[in-house]
Scaffold this motif. Sequence first.
Motif, PDB file in Angstrom:
ATOM      1  N   ASP A  26       0.828  -1.213   0.000  1.00 50.99           N
ATOM      2  CA  ASP A  26       0.000   0.000   0.000  1.00 50.99           C
ATOM      3  C   ASP A  26       0.861   1.262   0.000  1.00 50.99           C
ATOM      4  O   ASP A  26       0.568   2.222  -0.722  1.00 50.99           O
ATOM      5  CB  ASP A  26      -0.937   0.017   1.207  1.00 50.99           C
ATOM      6  CG  ASP A  26      -2.030  -1.031   1.125  1.00 50.99           C
ATOM      7  OD1 ASP A  26      -2.253  -1.606   0.030  1.00 50.99           O
ATOM      8  OD2 ASP A  26      -2.660  -1.285   2.168  1.00 50.99           O
ATOM      9  N   ALA A  27       1.912   1.272   0.813  1.00 49.75           N
ATOM     10  CA  ALA A  27       2.787   2.448   0.882  1.00 49.75           C
ATOM     11  C   ALA A  27       3.471   2.697  -0.457  1.00 49.75           C
ATOM     12  O   ALA A  27       3.563   3.850  -0.909  1.00 49.75           O
ATOM     13  CB  ALA A  27       3.827   2.264   1.983  1.00 49.75           C
ATOM     14  N   TYR A  28       3.933   1.650  -1.105  1.00 45.89           N
ATOM     15  CA  TYR A  28       4.600   1.811  -2.395  1.00 45.89           C
ATOM     16  C   TYR A  28       3.620   2.342  -3.443  1.00 45.89           C
ATOM     17  O   TYR A  28       3.955   3.237  -4.219  1.00 45.89           O
ATOM     18  CB  TYR A  28       5.222   0.488  -2.855  1.00 45.89           C
ATOM     19  CG  TYR A  28       6.144   0.679  -4.024  1.00 45.89           C
ATOM     20  CD1 TYR A  28       7.497   0.923  -3.825  1.00 45.89           C
ATOM     21  CD2 TYR A  28       5.665   0.657  -5.328  1.00 45.89           C
ATOM     22  CE1 TYR A  28       8.340   1.124  -4.897  1.00 45.89           C
ATOM     23  CE2 TYR A  28       6.497   0.862  -6.404  1.00 45.89           C
ATOM     24  CZ  TYR A  28       7.843   1.098  -6.188  1.00 45.89           C
ATOM     25  OH  TYR A  28       8.680   1.309  -7.255  1.00 45.89           O
ATOM     26  N   VAL A  29       2.411   1.794  -3.440  1.00 44.79           N
ATOM     27  CA  VAL A  29       1.396   2.232  -4.396  1.00 44.79           C
ATOM     28  C   VAL A  29       1.055   3.709  -4.177  1.00 44.79           C
ATOM     29  O   VAL A  29       0.967   4.482  -5.130  1.00 44.79           O
ATOM     30  CB  VAL A  29       0.143   1.335  -4.294  1.00 44.79           C
ATOM     31  CG1 VAL A  29      -1.042   1.926  -5.037  1.00 44.79           C
ATOM     32  CG2 VAL A  29       0.467  -0.068  -4.810  1.00 44.79           C
ATOM     33  N   ARG A  30       0.893   4.101  -2.918  1.00 46.83           N
ATOM     34  CA  ARG A  30       0.602   5.520  -2.617  1.00 46.83           C
ATOM     35  C   ARG A  30       1.741   6.430  -3.065  1.00 46.83           C
ATOM     36  O   ARG A  30       1.509   7.504  -3.618  1.00 46.83           O
ATOM     37  CB  ARG A  30       0.368   5.711  -1.116  1.00 46.83           C
ATOM     38  CG  ARG A  30      -1.021   5.405  -0.647  1.00 46.83           C
ATOM     39  CD  ARG A  30      -1.287   5.908   0.767  1.00 46.83           C
ATOM     40  NE  ARG A  30      -0.231   5.607   1.730  1.00 46.83           N
ATOM     41  CZ  ARG A  30      -0.114   4.458   2.386  1.00 46.83           C
ATOM     42  NH1 ARG A  30      -0.980   3.480   2.189  1.00 46.83           N
ATOM     43  NH2 ARG A  30       0.868   4.277   3.252  1.00 46.83           N
ATOM     44  N   ALA A  31       2.964   6.012  -2.823  1.00 50.54           N
ATOM     45  CA  ALA A  31       4.122   6.868  -3.124  1.00 50.54           C
ATOM     46  C   ALA A  31       4.426   6.962  -4.609  1.00 50.54           C
ATOM     47  O   ALA A  31       4.933   7.990  -5.066  1.00 50.54           O
ATOM     48  CB  ALA A  31       5.349   6.343  -2.375  1.00 50.54           C
ATOM     49  N   THR A  32       4.120   5.902  -5.364  1.00 48.45           N
ATOM     50  CA  THR A  32       4.551   5.878  -6.760  1.00 48.45           C
ATOM     51  C   THR A  32       3.428   5.850  -7.773  1.00 48.45           C
ATOM     52  O   THR A  32       3.665   6.045  -8.967  1.00 48.45           O
ATOM     53  CB  THR A  32       5.437   4.645  -7.022  1.00 48.45           C
ATOM     54  OG1 THR A  32       4.636   3.465  -6.871  1.00 48.45           O
ATOM     55  CG2 THR A  32       6.638   4.606  -6.095  1.00 48.45           C
ATOM     56  N   GLY A  33       2.211   5.548  -7.314  1.00 49.67           N
ATOM     57  CA  GLY A  33       1.103   5.419  -8.252  1.00 49.67           C
ATOM     58  C   GLY A  33       1.107   4.110  -9.014  1.00 49.67           C
ATOM     59  O   GLY A  33       0.350   3.946  -9.971  1.00 49.67           O
ATOM     60  N   SER A  34       1.955   3.184  -8.610  1.00 51.47           N
ATOM     61  CA  SER A  34       2.005   1.865  -9.260  1.00 51.47           C
ATOM     62  C   SER A  34       0.755   1.064  -8.944  1.00 51.47           C
ATOM     63  O   SER A  34       0.015   1.370  -8.010  1.00 51.47           O
ATOM     64  CB  SER A  34       3.226   1.080  -8.764  1.00 51.47           C
ATOM     65  OG  SER A  34       4.411   1.740  -9.101  1.00 51.47           O
TER      66      SER A  34
END
Length: 65
Positions: A26-34
Amino acid sequence: MPLIHVQQTPGKTAEQKAQLVRDLTDAYVRATGSKPESVWVTVQEIGTDSWSIAGETLAARAARR
């Protein structure tokens, strides 16, 4: 595809590790839009006799306490 690799000592439950990988994703998706399906997470458990700080294993440090 991003790979997040976590190295830790054993002792966390399967539920704790499952929550960890969800939160990291979730954190990666929030930070990168992936997209979440592109994020890989691995959890590697390393025994305290194989992990050291300042030349002393974590097992030896725990035994002193």
